[in-house]
Scaffold this motif. Structure first.
Motif, mmCIF file in Angstrom:
data_model
loop_
_atom_site.group_PDB
_atom_site.id
_atom_site.type_symbol
_atom_site.label_atom_id
_atom_site.label_comp_id
_atom_site.label_asym_id
_atom_site.label_seq_id
_atom_site.Cartn_x
_atom_site.Cartn_y
_atom_site.Cartn_z
ATOM 1 N N ILE A 75 1.802 -5.879 2.035
ATOM 2 C CA ILE A 75 0.511 -6.108 2.689
ATOM 3 C C ILE A 75 0.528 -5.437 4.066
ATOM 4 O O ILE A 75 1.596 -5.252 4.661
ATOM 5 N N SER A 76 -0.670 -5.063 4.517
ATOM 6 C CA SER A 76 -0.753 -4.592 5.909
ATOM 7 C C SER A 76 -1.812 -5.434 6.622
ATOM 8 O O SER A 76 -2.822 -5.826 6.023
ATOM 9 N N ILE A 77 -1.529 -5.732 7.886
ATOM 10 C CA ILE A 77 -2.430 -6.599 8.659
ATOM 11 C C ILE A 77 -2.849 -5.854 9.927
ATOM 12 O O ILE A 77 -2.003 -5.384 10.682
ATOM 13 N N ASN A 78 -4.156 -5.737 10.099
ATOM 14 C CA ASN A 78 -4.658 -5.058 11.312
ATOM 15 C C ASN A 78 -4.629 -5.957 12.536
ATOM 16 O O ASN A 78 -4.163 -5.570 13.598
ATOM 17 N N ASN A 127 -12.439 -8.508 3.938
ATOM 18 C CA ASN A 127 -10.972 -8.497 3.838
ATOM 19 C C ASN A 127 -10.260 -9.232 4.984
ATOM 20 O O ASN A 127 -9.113 -8.938 5.304
ATOM 21 N N SER A 131 -0.331 -7.091 -2.764
ATOM 22 C CA SER A 131 -0.499 -5.896 -1.924
ATOM 23 C C SER A 131 -1.957 -5.871 -1.483
ATOM 24 O O SER A 131 -2.874 -5.997 -2.316
ATOM 25 N N LYS A 132 -2.177 -5.784 -0.202
ATOM 26 C CA LYS A 132 -3.536 -5.914 0.309
ATOM 27 C C LYS A 132 -3.617 -5.328 1.712
ATOM 28 O O LYS A 132 -2.661 -5.464 2.496
ATOM 29 N N ASN A 133 -4.745 -4.700 2.037
ATOM 30 C CA ASN A 133 -5.001 -4.313 3.440
ATOM 31 C C ASN A 133 -5.860 -5.394 4.059
ATOM 32 O O ASN A 133 -7.027 -5.537 3.701
ATOM 33 N N SER A 158 -7.772 -7.114 7.119
ATOM 34 C CA SER A 158 -8.356 -6.759 8.408
ATOM 35 C C SER A 158 -7.875 -7.757 9.477
ATOM 36 O O SER A 158 -7.193 -7.378 10.421
#
Ligand SMILES: Cc1cc2nc3c(=O)[nH]c(=O)nc-3n(C[C@H](O)[C@H](O)[C@H](O)COP(=O)(O)OP(=O)(O)OC[C@H]3O[C@@H](n4cnc5c(N)ncnc54)[C@H](O)[C@@H]3O)c2cc1C
Length: 267
Positions: A2-5, A25, A39-41, A43
């Motif tokens: 995962i990525s976290i903004n 998101n 797995s997720k982008n 926000s």
């Protein structure tokens, strides 16, 4: 992965909800253990750990459990130990290991309505309500059937302190694996609730089996018949852990044995 903004730690549920609905998101985090397996982008990750949702308290009629309470807290709660033969602690004990149970949350578990969940099956055998920020209070039965009509935040669950006796059992291929089937049964003055989960679909009540027992009362013979009815009325699926035929057979055995255990608490 995962990525976290951005990462937010709102101090109230209102603030958390406003962040949640701001963007598709944006994601609420309980313990984050399950989110991290996907797995997720993301926000904005909305971490609820500062929103005062970690508690287990009781009042005259109910036990209230906040969304950020961990399954480890459930396992060790002196309050829960006093009720329902400690069935909720028993329902979570086999989940992976101590470290994981000390991370994963009641809110993440119940809101997600995971089919494999051991905890949800335990709760379904009790008289449990779910409190959502927007949609308010609904019974767990209804929430499991219908889910959430809109994006929402689970604030807490509440369980009626009605003195029922209860027992939980599950079958696993190996320690730490997901259950192939799990069963929780309670008895309040001769009225039984029989919950079957990890079918592998979401936990449901075995209504015909319950009706049979409620009309005919408990005896060893009736427990065998009730177990047979449960295994025939429910639907089971096949996955890598077990076939539908195996699950049906397990349902018969687990319901029969769990009924005997509950009855044992009455003597
Ligand atoms: C490796 C592994 C093995 C496991 N094995 C088992 C097992 O054998 N048996 C079993 O019963 N369980 C098992 N689980 C599941 C576990 O018990 C939890 O149910 C699960 O991890 C969710 O809890 P969490 O706090 O990690 O949720 P998170 O990962 O934080 O969130 C899960 C989902 O719920 C949402 N969410 C979180 N909190 C809230 C809230 N308050 N309101 C609204 N939405 C919310 C999130 O946005 C996300 O969509 C396992 C989990 C893992 C990671």
């Amino acid at each position: 992965m995962i990525s976290i903004n951005e990462y937010a730690t709102p101090e109230s549920v209102e603030e958390a909800y406003n962040l949640l609905i701001k963007k598709r998101n944006n994601v609420v985090f309980g313990g984050g253990a399950f989110i991290r397996m996907g797995s997720k982008n993301i926000s904005t990750a909305i971490d609820l750990s500062k929103a005062n949702f970690n508690y287990i308290v009781e009042d005259e009629n109910t036990i209230n459990i906040g969304a950020m309470t961990t399954l480890g807290d459930i396992e060790h709660s002196p309050i829960l130990k006093k009720y329902f033969n400690n069935v909720l602690a028993k329902s979570v004990r086999e989940i992976v290991g101590i470290q994981l149970r000390n991370i994963v949350t009641v809110g993440g578990t119940v809101y997600s309505r995971y089919g494999f969940s051991d905890f949800i099956t335990g709760l379904l055998a009790l008289n449990t309500n779910v409190e959502l920020y927007k949609q308010g209070n609904i019974s767990l039965d209804k929430f499991l059937e219908e889910g959430s009509r809109e994006r929402d935040i689970l604030k807490s669950i509440s369980i009626m302190k009605d003195n029922r006796k209860a027992a939980f059992s599950s079958m696993r291929n190996s320690k730490g694996d997901y259950a192939i089937l799990n069963v929780a049964i309670s008895n309040l003055n001769g009225k039984y609730r029989i919950a079957v989960g990890a079918r592998p679909n979401r936990a449901v009540l075995a209504n015909k089996s319950m009706e049979y027992l409620n009309n005919n009362g408990f005896s060893q013979k009736n427990a065998v018949e009730a177990a047979k009815i449960a295994s025939e009325e429910l639907t089971f699926g096949t996955n890598s852990r077990g076939s539908n035929i195996y699950r049906k057979q397990l349902c018969y055995v687990l319901v029969k044995n769990t009924l005997m255990e509950v009855q044992g608490y009455e003597d």
